[in-house]
Motif scaffolding. Structure first.
Motif, mmCIF file in Angstrom:
data_model
loop_
_atom_site.group_PDB
_atom_site.id
_atom_site.type_symbol
_atom_site.label_atom_id
_atom_site.label_comp_id
_atom_site.label_asym_id
_atom_site.label_seq_id
_atom_site.Cartn_x
_atom_site.Cartn_y
_atom_site.Cartn_z
ATOM 1 N N VAL A 136 0.864 -1.192 0.000
ATOM 2 C CA VAL A 136 0.000 0.000 0.000
ATOM 3 C C VAL A 136 0.899 1.241 0.000
ATOM 4 O O VAL A 136 1.707 1.430 0.911
ATOM 5 C CB VAL A 136 -0.923 0.014 1.243
ATOM 6 N N PHE A 137 0.763 2.075 -1.019
ATOM 7 C CA PHE A 137 1.540 3.309 -1.089
ATOM 8 C C PHE A 137 0.967 4.337 -0.116
ATOM 9 O O PHE A 137 -0.246 4.505 -0.007
ATOM 10 C CB PHE A 137 1.520 3.886 -2.508
ATOM 11 N N VAL A 138 1.853 5.028 0.611
ATOM 12 C CA VAL A 138 1.441 6.054 1.575
ATOM 13 C C VAL A 138 2.131 7.363 1.193
ATOM 14 O O VAL A 138 3.362 7.428 1.119
ATOM 15 C CB VAL A 138 1.830 5.665 3.017
ATOM 16 N N MET A 139 1.351 8.389 0.950
ATOM 17 C CA MET A 139 1.892 9.699 0.603
ATOM 18 C C MET A 139 2.459 10.380 1.849
ATOM 19 O O MET A 139 1.748 10.545 2.845
ATOM 20 C CB MET A 139 0.809 10.578 -0.021
ATOM 21 N N PRO A 140 3.730 10.773 1.832
ATOM 22 C CA PRO A 140 4.293 11.474 3.009
ATOM 23 C C PRO A 140 3.683 12.849 3.195
ATOM 24 O O PRO A 140 3.334 13.519 2.212
ATOM 25 C CB PRO A 140 5.788 11.557 2.685
ATOM 26 N N VAL A 141 3.541 13.259 4.428
ATOM 27 C CA VAL A 141 3.020 14.577 4.784
ATOM 28 C C VAL A 141 4.145 15.320 5.504
ATOM 29 O O VAL A 141 4.549 14.941 6.605
ATOM 30 C CB VAL A 141 1.769 14.473 5.683
#
Length: 411
Positions: free
Chosen positions: A222-227
Motif C-alpha cells: 500500500v503506497f502512503v503519501m508522506p506529509v
C-alpha cells in the motif's frame, strides 16, 4: 580450548580442508541451517512489535501489513546482495527498538503520512552518517573487548531461553534440548540443525494452522503519501535515527568485528538509508544492520570455515523474501506457535557465540573491569531516553576504560 579452536595448527587446517573437499555438502549444512534459523527467529521474535509500532503512529491494518511485507523483502535483498558481493556474513533487519519507540510515540497530527515523512528523513540521516567519514570512523572504532562484552550482554537473555522454556513447557522444550545435547555429543557439527529439525516437528504437531491464515495468504503493498509537517516529522525522525544507530547499527558492527569481520561502514549505511526510503513509501519504518540474529550468521554455529559463513546471510535473505510474500500466513502461524520454542532453539544455537564473546571480553586482565561493566549494563536491558542497553553498555564501559587508562598513565 578456545585458543586452540581459534588458532588451529597447519595439520588440523589441512585435515579440515581435506574433509570439506571430500564432502562439499557437509560444509553447506551449517551455514544454511543457521541462516534459515536467523530469518525465522528474527521474524518471529519481533514482527508483532513492528505491527504495533506502525499502528501506534496511525497506520491502518492494511498499511501495517504492507510495511511488514516490504521490510521482509528489503532486508532479504540487502542480505543477498551484500553477502554475495562482500563474501562476508552481513545481516540486515528492521529496527526493533525503532518500532518500540513508535509504539509510545502516539499518532502525529496529520496521521500516518507524517510518520512516513519521518521514516524518509531517518533514512536520509543514515545516508549522511555513511557519507560523513568522522561519524563512520567513530561508529566502527569500538575497542574489541568492549565489543565482545556488549555482544555477550545482548546474547545472554536469548541464551537463557532454553532453560526458561524447560520450566514453562517441559514436554515441548525438553526434546529440543535433548536433541541438541545428543547432536553436540555425537555429531557436533550438526547439533543445531538437529535441534532445528526437532523444533519444526514439535511445532507442526502442536500448532494447528489458524483458519484466518488462509484468508490473507497474499499481502498487498500500500503506497502512503508522506506529509511534510516539519515539526512533528523532525520530532519523530531524530529519536528514531538515534535509536536505530545506537541499538542496531553499532551492535551489528560489533557482532561482525567480534567474529573477525571488518567491513566498510560507508556502503552499508548508504545502502540501508536508500533502502529505508524505498520501504518508507510502502509503510516500512526503516532497515539497518542486524544485531542479535547476526550472531547466528557470523558466529561458529554458521560453520567452522569463516570464509563460507556468508552463505548463512545469503540464506537468511532468501528465506526472508518468501516469509514476506506470505507474511499474513506466516504471522498467523508463528503467532499461534509457542514462542518459547523458537527462542529456545535460537538460544541453543547461540551458546557457542556467547562463550566466545565472554572469552574475548575477559581474556586479558587489562580492561577486564570495563568489559565487565559493559556486559552487565547491556545485560540489564535498561533503556534511557529511548536508547537501548547496548549503547549504554558501551558508554559505561568506555568511561571505565578511560578512567583505567588515566589511572595507569598517572601511575
Amino acid at each position: 580450548m578456545h585458543d586452540q579452536a581459534k588458532h588451529p595448527s597447519q595439520e588440523s587446517r589441512r585435515a579440515a580442508a581435506a574433509a570439506t573437499a571430500q564432502s562439499p555438502q557437509s560444509g553447506l549444512v551449517q551455514p544454511i541451517a543457521a541462516g534459515a534459523l536467523a530469518a525465522v527467529v528474527g521474524f518471529a521474535s519481533a514482527f508483532t512489535i513492528v505491527l504495533q509500532g506502525l499502528a501506534g503512529v496511525g497506520a491502518t491494518p492494511e498499511q501495517a501489513a504492507s510495511g511488514l511485507l516490504v521490510l521482509c523483502v528489503g532486508q532479504g535483498i540487502l542480505a543477498i546482495t551484500f553477502g554475495l558481493i562482500s563474501r562476508k556474513p552481513i545481516s540486515f533487519a528492521w529496527s526493533t527498538p525503532g518500532a518500540a519507540l513508535l509504539m509510545g510515540a502516539g499518532v502525529p497530527q496529520g496521521g500516518f503520512g507524517v510518520a512516513v515523512a519521518a521514516f524518509l528523513l531517518t533514512g536520509l540521516l543514515i545516508v549522511i552518517a555513511g557519507i560523513w567519514r568522522p561519524l563512520g570512523r567513530a561508529v566502527s572504532a569500538i575497542p574489541l573487548p568492549l565489543a565482545n562484552a556488549m555482544l555477550a550482554g545482548v546474547l545472554l537473555e536469548l541464551c537463557l531461553a532454553p532453560f526458561r522454556a524447560i520450566a514453562a513447557a517441559p514436554l515441548l522444550a525438553l526434546p529440543i534440548v535433548l536433541a541438541w545435547a545428543l547432536g553436540w555429543t555425537f555429531a557436533r557439527r550438526f547439533a543445531v540443525p538437529i535441534a532445528v529439525a526437532m523444533t519444526g516437528l514439535i511445532v507442526a504437531l502442536a500448532t494447528p494452522i489458524p483458519a484466518e491464515a488462509w484468508a490473507h495468504l497474499w499481502p498487498e503493498p500500500v503506497f502512503v503519501m508522506p506529509v511534510w509537517d516539519l515539526v512533528p516529522v523532525f520530532g519523530l525522525a531524530i529519536p528514531l535515527f538515534i535509536v536505530t544507530m545506537a541499538s542496531q547499527n553499532v551492535p551489528g558492527l560489533a557482532v561482525l568485528r567480534s567474529n573477525g569481520y571488518e567491513i566498510a561502514v560507508r556502503p552499508v549505511f548508504i545502502a540501508t538509508g536508500i533502502a529505508s526510503w524505498a520501504v518508507a513509501l510502502l509503510g516500512g519504518h526503516g532497515l539497518n544492520l542486524s544485531a542479535i540474529t547476526a550472531a547466528l550468521c557470523a558466529g561458529p554455529e554458521a560453520g567452522t570455515n569463516p570464509a563460507r559463513r556468508y552463505i548463512a546471510s545469503v540464506t537468511t535473505g532468501l528465506v526472508y523474501i518468501p516469509i514476506g510474500l506470505g507474511v499474513g500466513f506466516a504471522a498467523a502461524f508463528i503467532a499461534a506457535s509457542p514462542p518459547l520454542l523458537i527462542q529456545a532453539v535460537a538460544g541453543l544455537a547461540l551458546l557457542t557465540s556467547l562463550a566466545a564473546a565472554l572469552a574475548g571480553a575477559l581474556s586479558r586482565e587489562a580492561g577486564r573491569l570495563p568489559a565487565l561493566v559493559t556486559f552487565v549494563t547491556t545485560a540489564s536491558g535498561i533503556s534511557i531516553f529511548g536508547i537501548g542497553a547496548a549503547f549504554w553498555g558501551l558508554v559505561a564501559g568506555g568511561l571505565m576504560l578511560m578512567l583505567e587508562r588515566r589511572e595507569h598513565g598517572a601511575a
